[in-house]
Design a protein around this motif. Structure first.
Motif, short mmCIF file in Angstrom:
data_model
loop_
_atom_site.label_atom_id
_atom_site.label_comp_id
_atom_site.label_asym_id
_atom_site.label_seq_id
_atom_site.Cartn_x
_atom_site.Cartn_y
_atom_site.Cartn_z
N PHE A 153 8.04 7.69 -6.57
CA PHE A 153 8.55 6.35 -6.35
C PHE A 153 9.18 6.32 -4.96
O PHE A 153 10.29 6.78 -4.77
N ASN A 154 8.44 5.82 -4.00
CA ASN A 154 8.95 5.75 -2.63
C ASN A 154 9.74 4.46 -2.46
O ASN A 154 9.20 3.42 -2.13
N ILE A 155 11.03 4.57 -2.67
CA ILE A 155 11.87 3.40 -2.51
C ILE A 155 12.35 3.32 -1.06
O ILE A 155 13.10 2.44 -0.67
N GLY A 156 11.86 4.28 -0.26
CA GLY A 156 12.28 4.35 1.14
C GLY A 156 11.37 3.61 2.10
O GLY A 156 11.48 3.77 3.31
N VAL A 157 10.48 2.78 1.55
CA VAL A 157 9.56 2.02 2.40
C VAL A 157 10.33 1.18 3.42
O VAL A 157 9.94 1.04 4.57
N GLU A 158 11.46 0.65 2.98
CA GLU A 158 12.29 -0.17 3.86
C GLU A 158 12.71 0.61 5.12
O GLU A 158 12.55 0.13 6.24
N GLY A 159 13.19 1.83 4.90
CA GLY A 159 13.63 2.64 6.03
C GLY A 159 12.46 3.05 6.91
O GLY A 159 12.56 3.07 8.15
N GLN A 160 11.34 3.38 6.27
CA GLN A 160 10.16 3.77 7.03
C GLN A 160 9.64 2.59 7.85
O GLN A 160 9.16 2.76 8.96
N PHE A 161 9.77 1.40 7.29
CA PHE A 161 9.42 0.17 8.01
C PHE A 161 10.30 0.04 9.26
O PHE A 161 9.82 -0.24 10.36
N ILE A 162 11.60 0.26 9.08
CA ILE A 162 12.54 0.09 10.20
C ILE A 162 12.26 1.09 11.32
O ILE A 162 12.22 0.73 12.50
N VAL A 163 12.03 2.37 10.97
CA VAL A 163 11.77 3.34 12.05
C VAL A 163 10.42 3.07 12.71
O VAL A 163 10.25 3.29 13.91
N GLU A 174 13.15 12.04 -5.20
CA GLU A 174 12.76 11.30 -4.00
C GLU A 174 13.46 9.94 -3.90
O GLU A 174 13.68 9.43 -2.79
N VAL A 175 13.83 9.38 -5.04
CA VAL A 175 14.49 8.08 -5.00
C VAL A 175 15.84 8.19 -4.29
O VAL A 175 16.17 7.38 -3.41
N ILE A 176 16.60 9.20 -4.65
CA ILE A 176 17.92 9.39 -4.04
C ILE A 176 17.78 9.59 -2.53
O ILE A 176 18.43 8.91 -1.73
N VAL A 177 16.91 10.53 -2.16
CA VAL A 177 16.79 10.86 -0.74
C VAL A 177 16.27 9.65 0.04
O VAL A 177 16.79 9.33 1.12
N SER A 178 15.27 8.96 -0.52
CA SER A 178 14.70 7.89 0.29
C SER A 178 15.65 6.69 0.41
O SER A 178 15.65 5.99 1.41
N ILE A 179 16.51 6.48 -0.58
CA ILE A 179 17.54 5.44 -0.42
C ILE A 179 18.47 5.80 0.74
O ILE A 179 18.78 4.97 1.60
N MET A 180 18.87 7.07 0.76
CA MET A 180 19.75 7.51 1.85
C MET A 180 19.05 7.37 3.19
O MET A 180 19.65 6.97 4.20
N MET A 181 17.76 7.70 3.21
CA MET A 181 17.01 7.60 4.46
C MET A 181 16.93 6.14 4.93
O MET A 181 16.85 5.87 6.13
N LEU A 234 0.83 -1.20 0.00
CA LEU A 234 0.00 0.00 0.00
C LEU A 234 0.87 1.25 0.00
O LEU A 234 0.58 2.24 -0.68
N ALA A 235 1.94 1.20 0.80
CA ALA A 235 2.82 2.36 0.92
C ALA A 235 3.39 2.74 -0.44
O ALA A 235 3.33 3.91 -0.86
N VAL A 236 3.91 1.74 -1.16
CA VAL A 236 4.49 2.04 -2.47
C VAL A 236 3.39 2.49 -3.44
O VAL A 236 3.56 3.43 -4.21
N ALA A 237 2.23 1.81 -3.37
CA ALA A 237 1.16 2.09 -4.32
C ALA A 237 0.64 3.51 -4.20
O ALA A 237 0.43 4.20 -5.19
N ILE A 238 0.45 3.98 -2.97
CA ILE A 238 -0.17 5.31 -2.84
C ILE A 238 0.80 6.39 -3.31
O ILE A 238 0.40 7.40 -3.90
N ALA A 239 2.09 6.18 -3.09
CA ALA A 239 3.07 7.15 -3.60
C ALA A 239 3.08 7.15 -5.12
O ALA A 239 3.10 8.19 -5.76
N PHE A 240 3.02 5.93 -5.70
CA PHE A 240 2.96 5.83 -7.16
C PHE A 240 1.79 6.61 -7.71
O PHE A 240 1.86 7.23 -8.76
N ARG A 241 0.66 6.55 -7.00
CA ARG A 241 -0.54 7.23 -7.45
C ARG A 241 -0.33 8.73 -7.58
O ARG A 241 -0.99 9.40 -8.35
N THR A 242 0.59 9.27 -6.77
CA THR A 242 0.87 10.70 -6.86
C THR A 242 2.12 10.93 -7.72
O THR A 242 2.68 12.01 -7.72
N GLY A 243 2.53 9.90 -8.42
CA GLY A 243 3.66 10.07 -9.33
C GLY A 243 5.00 10.01 -8.63
O GLY A 243 5.99 10.51 -9.15
#
Lengths: 506, 357
Positions: free
Chosen positions: B83-93, B142-149, B72-81
């Motif tokens: 690419f939240n590749i930072g789901v992994e980090g958000q999961f961890i926090v 957002e891809v760059i930043v969320s990978i770093m996050m 769901l997390a990835v899908a809703i971001a996709f819907r707004t155009g």
């Protein structure tokens, strides 16, 4: 003799048949028009001839010999050249460098620019093109750049030249010059295929015309002995009226008042340079000008989509410059944007959803946080009925509608909000005659209801027909006001080319 | 014909998914044949062992739970155009904060779990806010930043576990004897498996995503911005605000996934040398599910079955688990390459030609 013959050409794309069993025969030495509305299949057919598409059925004969054209290079070898609507030129290169690009002839590995320059000069003189082979593309006018495109095809030995909507980017004077060039080319033995939807130009230029409607050839007729009305009804499939009845304008208060507007691009170049203009209630002001003289920036400034450097934009005496778009929309500006698909619509939204693009957050469309699709659907149903938007249903993605119906949907949405200022930018670009008629009537209706209408268009016909006053924009300033009753296209054309300014400077 | 085409288009997402799944399984089967295993027996073992015993079904559902939320997390971001590749980090926090709330605040039991879940979601939202804000304000991708996050999340979590939560050990003590989201009744229905209340959080998430996207003002804006930011700007929406909100909502789903995992399944945290992969699997789930709420449920279920059943397949049919990873990867490749459209397209074309000829 037929230089080009296309027999039974059928080209399908998923869901549509773009060319349906098309037969086209071009005689040597004629100017042959390909007339049809946007989406009729003209460009597809020419792309088949130029080798960009492969047809599913049918055959092509060049000089009465059957050929398979597998790509543009092969088309060039067969003597077919294409002058594209959008020029494919390298700006910092010279004319000669651009022309030999991709066809560089060298002596022992060294490029022989001098020889090429000589040949190009010779070609230019032969056909009366008056091109300077050593000029840089970035220094020459759009009309001149088009001639470079023509030279490119001649240099590659083209015998048959395809012109794809060549007049769209030109001023009236440049169009005259282009037409005489085309006639010169034919005199020297070339053949021309002229893609257009402008009837006037066909009447002036062409020998024969093939009319295409919805992928099918309707007829091929001689231009002599036919008039614009016949061609228009062939193209659209029914009778059309060209004139519009309108009373004299009854103007009221000034609605839009722009003073000393200055706008800069990112690099500090002034695109609007101290522009003044006003639009009153109950009048249509037409903004005429060659594309790229600041029209788009002006509209985006009024609607809040671009910020301004200095000056005032007053709507009903309130300064709206640099306000947010929503604020400006709410204070009574309707905007039919020039790029309807990129700005005006969310193509993947349904017709219904697009009808409330600026008003979805207001009651009755939203209650609290939740959006009321029942209300929106009812509203959309009313609009598509009143504005005759042809759609299978209100739940159809608006992408599936024709350009004319998409534009009608935008107009329905913008007009229904009852704005005090309606900005219509290129409202009929690419539309068929029927839709144009409808949209023109709606704009005049708005004026008669006491709204201020600002019409921005590259079509002089449209400006002359609809406007009560005409402002001519050149390099970001209004260089003159013209009364459409007495103005001629020539006068307008001179203003549009900036000649008034040059006179002053002299 | 027109209506048939329209109908095919409407279900093209599902068609793509189903054809890709079948093709992916064929690739797996070919691999198994080449390695000398019996694919029929292997797939049989996989599905039977994942679904037919209450215990296995419960375990499969437990595997599915976090996948739904990260999907769901990835899908809703996709819907707004985006690419939240930072789901992994958000999961961890989300996991980290939920654990801290559950162990350090000393709240009464039931309230403690509820607060822990909510705070886990908020932590994910905060982690999503950073790339969203930088994208909106500075145009950073957002891809760059969320990978770093992701890396910041991983090592921050490891640091806090080592120095504070585990007091120098590799893993923390358990929150309680049994993970707080695990309830005995549910467990017993499913043969004593580790299924927990997280599945209801996930299903609620699916409903929330559906309602948010298709029934609210905000959802209308998010979708408009995703489809066409220029038209949204013209319509007076704030593209920046929607980008930030979308990333925060996305992050909160990921944070909830983390909270539900630590509070429902493991009950403790340990130092991780690498990412869990659950966040990255969310990308696959969203892709296969066509970014729709219902699609996410189906896709998460499929991957859950493959992951859990794949483990059993190893025991029962003696086929190595890696084959299943290949099947999953192949499915994703087929979806991404949109192979099925080509197949369906060719089929239509042949029919068309026949009609004419």
């Amino acid at each position: 003799m037929n230089v080009v013959e296309m027999i039974g050409i059928t080209k399908r794309f998923p869901g549509i048949v773009a060319n349906d069993n098309i037969n086209l025969a071009i005689k040597k030495g004629e100017i042959h028009a390909l007339l049809g509305e946007n989406g009729a299949g003209k460009s597809t057919l020419m792309n088949v001839l130029f080798g960009l598409y492969q047809p599913e059925e049918g055959e092509i004969r060049i000089n009465e010999k059957k050929v398979m054209i597998t790509g543009p290079t092969m088309a060039n070898e067969l003597g077919i050249g294409m002058v594209h609507q959008h020029f494919m030129l390298v700006q910092p290169f010279t004319v000669t460098e651009n022309i030999i690009l991709g066809d560089e002839r060298s002596k022992g590995g060294i490029l022989d620019i001098k020889q090429a320059e000589k040949e190009i000069q010779k070609l230019s003189d032969q056909y009366g093109l008056k091109v300077d082979p050593s000029a840089k593309i970035s220094d020459i006018s759009v009309g001149m750049q088009q001639r470079v495109e023509i030279l490119k095809t001649l240099y590659r030995g083209a015998e048959t030249l395809i012109f794809d909507e060549p007049t769209a980017v030109l001023t009236p004077q440049e169009i005259d010059e282009l037409i005489s060039i085309m006639k010169n080319l034919v005199k020297e033995g070339k053949t021309i295929i002229f893609i257009t939807h402008k009837l006037k130009e066909i009447m002036r230029t062409c020998d024969r015309v093939t009319v295409i409607r919805r992928g099918k050839v309707i007829d091929t007729v001689d231009v002599a002995g036919n008039d614009e009305n016949t061609l228009a009804s062939l193209m659209v499939g029914r009778k059309v009226s060209f004139s519009i009845d309108k009373e004299d304008a009854e103007t009221g208060e000034t609605i839009l008042d722009i003073q000393n507007l200055v706008m800069e691009k990112g690099n500090g170049v002034k695109v609007i340079n101290g522009l003044n203009m006003e639009v009153k209630a109950g009048e249509i002001v037409g903004l005429a000008g060659v594309d790229g003289n600041g029209q788009s920036e002006l509209i985006e400034a009024i609607t809040g989509l671009q910020s301004i450097k200095s000056g005032h934009i007053k709507l009903n005496k309130q300064d709206i410059a640099n306000q947010r778009p929503r604020k400006i929309t709410e204070s009574g500006v309707g905007h039919i944007p020039e790029d309807r698909q990129k700005r005006g619509l969310v193509l993947d939204f349904t017709v219904s959803e697009n009808m409330v693009l600026q008003t979805y957050y207001q009651p009755p469309f939203t209650k609290g946080m939740s959006i009321q699709f029942n209300e929106i659907d009812q509203f959309a149903k009313r609009l598509i009925e009143e504005y005759d938007v042809r759609t299978p249903s209100i739940d159809t993605p608006i992408r599936a509608l024709s350009g004319g119906n998409q534009q009608k949907a935008i107009i329905a949405r913008e007009v229904d909000r009852e704005p005090t200022l309606l900005i219509a930018a290129q409202p009929t670009r690419g539309l068929d005659v029927g839709a144009i008629e409808f949209i023109h009537r709606k704009l005049v209706e708005q004026r008669d209801n006491g709204k201020a209408v600002l019409l921005v268009s590259l079509e002089l016909d449209e400006i002359l027909k609809l406007s009560d006053r005409i402002a001519v924009i050149y390099e970001g300033v209004i260089v003159g006001w013209v009364d459409p009753q007495n103005a001629t296209e020539e006068e307008l054309g001179l203003l549009m080319a900036g000649s008034a300014l040059e006179k002053e400077a002299n | 014909m027109q209506s048939l085409l329209a109908r095919l288009n409407k279900y093209s997402g599902a068609t793509t998914a189903i054809i890709s799944i079948l093709l992916g399984m064929v690739v797996g089967a070919i691999m198994m044949l080449a390695a000398g295993y019996n694919p029929v027996a292997a797939y049989n073992a996989l599905f039977v062992s994942a679904l037919f015993q209450p215990y296995d079904l419960g375990e499969t559902i437990r595997t599915i739970t976090p996948l739904i939320l990260t999907g769901l997390a990835v899908a809703i971001a996709f819907r707004t155009g985006l690419f939240n590749i930072g789901v992994e980090g958000q999961f961890i926090v989300g996991q980290l904060v939920a654990f801290i709330v559950a162990t350090q605040l000393g709240l009464p039991p039931v309230i403690q779990v509820i607060v822990a879940v909510i705070m886990g979601g908020l932590a994910g939202a905060l982690w999503g806010l950073v790339p969203g804000f930088l994208k909106a304000s500075r145009g950073v991708h957002e891809v760059i930043v969320s990978i770093m996050m992701n890396f910041i999340a991983l090592y921050l979590s490891n640091y806090l576990i080592r120095t504070w939560l585990a007091k120098g050990a590799d893993s923390t003590p358990k929150i309680a004897d049994s993970p707080p989201l695990k309830v005995d009744v549910l467990s017993q229905i499913f043969g004593g498996s580790r299924i927990h209340l997280g599945i209801f959080i996930a299903l609620l998430g699916v409903f929330v995503m559906y309602y948010l996207l298709y029934r609210t003002k905000l959802g209308y804006e998010l979708r408009a911005v995703g489809y066409n930011p220029r038209a949204s700007e013209y319509a007076g929406m704030s593209v920046k605000r929607n980008i930030i909100l979308s990333m925060m909502i996305s992050g909160s789903f990921a944070g909830l996934a983390g909270a539900s995992e630590v509070l429902g399944t493991s009950g403790y945290l340990s130092i991780e040398a690498a990412f869990t992969g659950i966040g990255f699997d969310g990308i696959a789930v969203a892709l296969l599910g066509g970014n729709t709420p219902l699609g996410v449920i189906f896709a998460a279920s499929l991957f859950g079955v493959l992951n859990y059943g794949g483990g059993n397949m190893q025991f029962e049919a003696d086929v190595p688990f890696e084959v299943i990873r290949v099947v999953v990867a192949a499915i994703i490749l087929f979806v991404a390459a949109n192979i099925s459209t080509k197949i369906v397209g060719r089929f239509r074309k042949q029919k068309g030609v026949k009609k004419h000829g």
